[in-house]
Scaffold this motif. Sequence first.
Motif, PDB file in Angstrom:
ATOM      1  N   ASP A   1     -80.989 -55.162  13.920  1.00 64.04           N
ATOM      2  CA  ASP A   1     -80.193 -55.598  12.528  1.00 64.04           C
ATOM      3  C   ASP A   1     -79.650 -54.205  11.645  1.00 64.04           C
ATOM      4  O   ASP A   1     -78.617 -54.079  11.280  1.00 64.04           O
ATOM      5  CB  ASP A   1     -81.109 -56.408  11.641  1.00 64.04           C
TER       6      ASP A   1
ATOM      7  N   GLN B   1     -72.856 -60.967  14.770  1.00 62.19           N
ATOM      8  CA  GLN B   1     -73.813 -62.022  14.639  1.00 62.19           C
ATOM      9  C   GLN B   1     -73.374 -63.391  15.241  1.00 62.19           C
ATOM     10  O   GLN B   1     -73.805 -63.909  15.849  1.00 62.19           O
ATOM     11  CB  GLN B   1     -73.881 -62.416  12.961  1.00 62.19           C
TER      12      GLN B   1
ATOM     13  N   ASN C   1     -76.311 -59.869  18.124  1.00 62.19           N
ATOM     14  CA  ASN C   1     -77.323 -59.364  17.129  1.00 62.19           C
ATOM     15  C   ASN C   1     -78.845 -59.815  17.133  1.00 62.19           C
ATOM     16  O   ASN C   1     -79.000 -60.937  17.481  1.00 62.19           O
ATOM     17  CB  ASN C   1     -76.627 -59.728  15.615  1.00 62.19           C
TER      18      ASN C   1
END
Length: 242
Positions: free
Chosen positions: A205, A195, A200
């Motif tokens: 996810d 992330q 990401n």
Amino acid sequence: MESVGIAKKTWAFLPVGFFSRSIGKKLVVAVTGVVLLGFVTGHMVGNLQVFIGQEAINRYAAFLQGLGELLWLIRAFMAATLILHVWFAIQLKLENWAARPKRYEHNATVQATLSSRTMIWTGLLIGAFAAYHLLHFTFMSLHPEYKTLEDHLGQHDVYSMVILGFKNPAISIFYIIMMFTLAYHLSHSVQSMFQTLGLNNDQYDGGLRRLALAVAGILFVGYTAIPAAALLDILKLPAGVK
Ligand code: HEM
């Protein structure tokens, strides 16, 4: 007035103050986290040579010791990486605690997963474990008798040291609990690293969560296999070693 605005914008692109901002700190934690993940993966693969046999793991340990000054350079780099990781992670946590208004505390806690909320504590536990582990197997201060173990080639007998260490159920169980703590820490941090590094998005996810769980699971099984095998007598001491 405009020139002041431009100057401010220019400063914004310089690294001055970057690491005092949350994003800078997160970046340091993520990049050092990738390096530490590389270390624990490499260390596990190296340790698994204990299943090939005494000669393989002892030769590997002798090779590492033979690196001499390079080994100390790698150790210094890893120590600096660990210090930066812990320092900035603690700062982020303190900022997070200070910024969170009391009345939202309950909601925010409910939304965050248990593994993400306990990152700071699992991290500190792993740090304490690493200190114990160095005294156990690297400096051998807790068991000076390990220093005199030698195989038939005259190399330090890391194979026997590891098995002797893990023949003690209390030590094996302690290591297994710590390996679970490490896996739990990684199950959140691997995803969080992606992330921060911008790798990401919503589409990936679920996949990244599964990847983080897989990495944590592989490391847990790989590391735990060693104390478990010594305890179950799958890994046996060479003749003459007691
Ligand atoms: C069952 C699990 C583990 C086993 C069997 C194991 C085994 C060992 C052994 C035998 C050494 C000494 C190597 C030598 O003297 O040549 C060592 C060193 C070390 N281990 Fe582990 N280890 C385990 C888990 C871990 C974990 C989870 C970490 C990190 C969190 C870790 C971090 C280190 C570090 C930093 C060193 C010192 C390396 C050096 O500078 O020489 N170990 N380990």
